[in-house]
Design an enzyme around this catalytic site. Structure first.
Site, PDB file in Angstrom:
ATOM      1  CD  GLU A   1      -2.455   1.134   2.697  1.00 14.59           C
ATOM      2  OE1 GLU A   1      -3.780   1.785   2.586  1.00 14.59           O
ATOM      3  OE2 GLU A   1      -1.754   1.111   3.713  1.00 14.59           O
TER       4      GLU A   1
ATOM      5  CD1 TRP B   1      -6.234   1.583  -0.042  1.00 13.24           C
ATOM      6  CD2 TRP B   1      -7.739   2.864  -0.069  1.00 13.24           C
ATOM      7  NE1 TRP B   1      -5.758   2.123   0.522  1.00 13.24           N
ATOM      8  CE2 TRP B   1      -6.510   3.278   0.690  1.00 13.24           C
ATOM      9  CE3 TRP B   1      -8.780   3.650  -0.009  1.00 13.24           C
ATOM     10  CZ2 TRP B   1      -6.455   4.371   1.330  1.00 13.24           C
ATOM     11  CZ3 TRP B   1      -8.792   4.897   0.540  1.00 13.24           C
ATOM     12  CH2 TRP B   1      -7.731   5.065   1.336  1.00 13.24           C
TER      13      TRP B   1
ATOM     14  CE1 TYR C   1      -3.396   9.276   3.918  1.00 11.79           C
ATOM     15  CE2 TYR C   1      -5.035   7.620   2.597  1.00 11.79           C
ATOM     16  CZ  TYR C   1      -4.558   8.300   3.810  1.00 11.79           C
ATOM     17  OH  TYR C   1      -5.546   8.087   4.947  1.00 11.79           O
TER      18      TYR C   1
ATOM     19  CB  CYS D   1      -6.737   8.330   8.480  1.00 11.30           C
ATOM     20  SG  CYS D   1      -8.506   7.728   7.931  1.00 11.30           S
TER      21      CYS D   1
ATOM     22  NE  ARG E   1      -8.993  12.669   8.537  1.00 14.19           N
ATOM     23  CZ  ARG E   1      -9.945  11.947   8.632  1.00 14.19           C
ATOM     24  NH1 ARG E   1     -10.782  11.972   9.852  1.00 14.19           N
ATOM     25  NH2 ARG E   1     -10.298  11.201   7.625  1.00 14.19           N
TER      26      ARG E   1
ATOM     27  CG  ASP F   1      -9.912   0.807  12.466  1.00 17.91           C
ATOM     28  OD1 ASP F   1      -9.891   0.512  13.507  1.00 17.91           O
ATOM     29  OD2 ASP F   1     -10.519   0.483  11.253  1.00 17.91           O
TER      30      ASP F   1
END
Length: 301
Positions: A66, A88, A130, A182, A203, A206
């Site tokens: 990733e 994803w 990203y 995130c 921010r 999980d």
């Protein structure tokens, strides 16, 4: 002198804290979370040790793949799926089902993305997520900015700069993203004796599924940037904003808390590509990874 506490307890303590003190709230996904605000972990990578959790199996190759996908600047899931990474898929699959009314299975959706370029172009793109922001940030003048290339050049030319960072929170494009970033900001710090550390601000964390992947990928990124700049990896530091457990992950977290950490593995890069763009998953070797069994949990979309 007492034996130092295993660094994985930083994660387990965080799990316990969220379970015990987390604010129960309804989140964007509707699943609900237990959340705390503000957390920090700090990991020493100086001898090649990497923070790949051992109290459950973390599929470190998936996390590194990733990261390599991010570094290409790609935003379509087709190359990820062709590389056997489906983490994803949930977001474009959810969009396709809602907009088309087709109750397609995930397997069939992924097959069509891989085999049909036109379908992939229409339904496999995540928007300017990203990689787009890291490698092709669009300025107001229409000029694209490669933050990663700029970072590496800056580390080489001005290693004591306080501006050694990149981020993905492009306010003007948030509404076009399948999921706003995130893990938002990566900042780097170089010492006079040739060490480099990375600080990641996330921010939204999980805790069961996301953070273990983010730590693994962040450490891999630090190793790549260290190699490209001729420096030695030192510390990976993580700050979390809203750190949470989804309510359908609570039992899995309790299982994980019952397990004792094992020795962390070590990461080695097998070659040095000419640039940050040249890395492949085959360049990464992880030695001594002996985790407890995997713990399955559903992603909240």
């Amino acid at each position: 002198m007492p034996y130092p506490r295993h660094p994985e307890y930083q994660y387990l303590d965080l799990l316990s804290n969220v379970l015990e003190h987390g604010d129960k709230r309804i989140d964007r996904t509707g699943v609900g979370t237990l959340s705390i605000f503000g957390a920090m972990t700090r990991f020493n990578l100086a001898d090649g040790t990497v923070p790949i959790l051992t109290t459950k199996r973390v599929y470190w190759k998936t996390a590194v793949k990733e990261m390599l996908w991010f570094l290409t600047g790609e935003t379509n899931i087709q190359p990820l799926l062709k590389n056997h990474v489906s983490i994803w898929t949930d977001w474009p699959l959810d969009r396709y089902r809602k907009q088309s009314g087709d109750p397609i299975s995930q397997g069939e959706f992924e097959r069509r993305i891989m085999e049909d370029d036109a379908f992939a172009s229409r339904w496999g793109d995540l928007g300017p997520v990203y990689g787009k922001q890291w490698r092709r940030w669009l300025g107001p003048d229409g000029k694209e900015h490669d933050q990663i290339a700029t970072l590496i050049n800056s580390i080489k030319s001005n290693p004591t700069s306080r501006r050694l960072l990149f981020h993905a929170w492009n306010v003007g494009e948030l509404d076009q993203m399948s999921l706003p970033p995130c893990h938002m900001v990566y900042q780097f710090f170089c010492t006079q004796d040739g060490k480099i550390s990375c600080l990641l601000f996330q921010r939204s964390g999980d805790l069961l599924l996301g953070c273990p992947f983010n730590w693994t990928a962040g450490a891999a990124l630090l190793f790549m940037i260290a190699q490209q700049t001729g420096l030695t990896p030192h510390e990976f530091i993580w700050f979390g904003g809203d750190v949470h457990l989804y309510l359908n992950h609570v039992e899995q977290a309790r299982i994980q808390l019952q397990r004792e950490p094992r020795q962390w593995p070590k990461l080695r890069l097998l070659r040095k590509p000419e640039s940050i763009d040249g890395y492949r998953i085959e360049d990464f070797e992880v030695d001594g990874y002996n985790p407890h069994a995997a713990i399955k949990a559903e992603v909240a979309v």
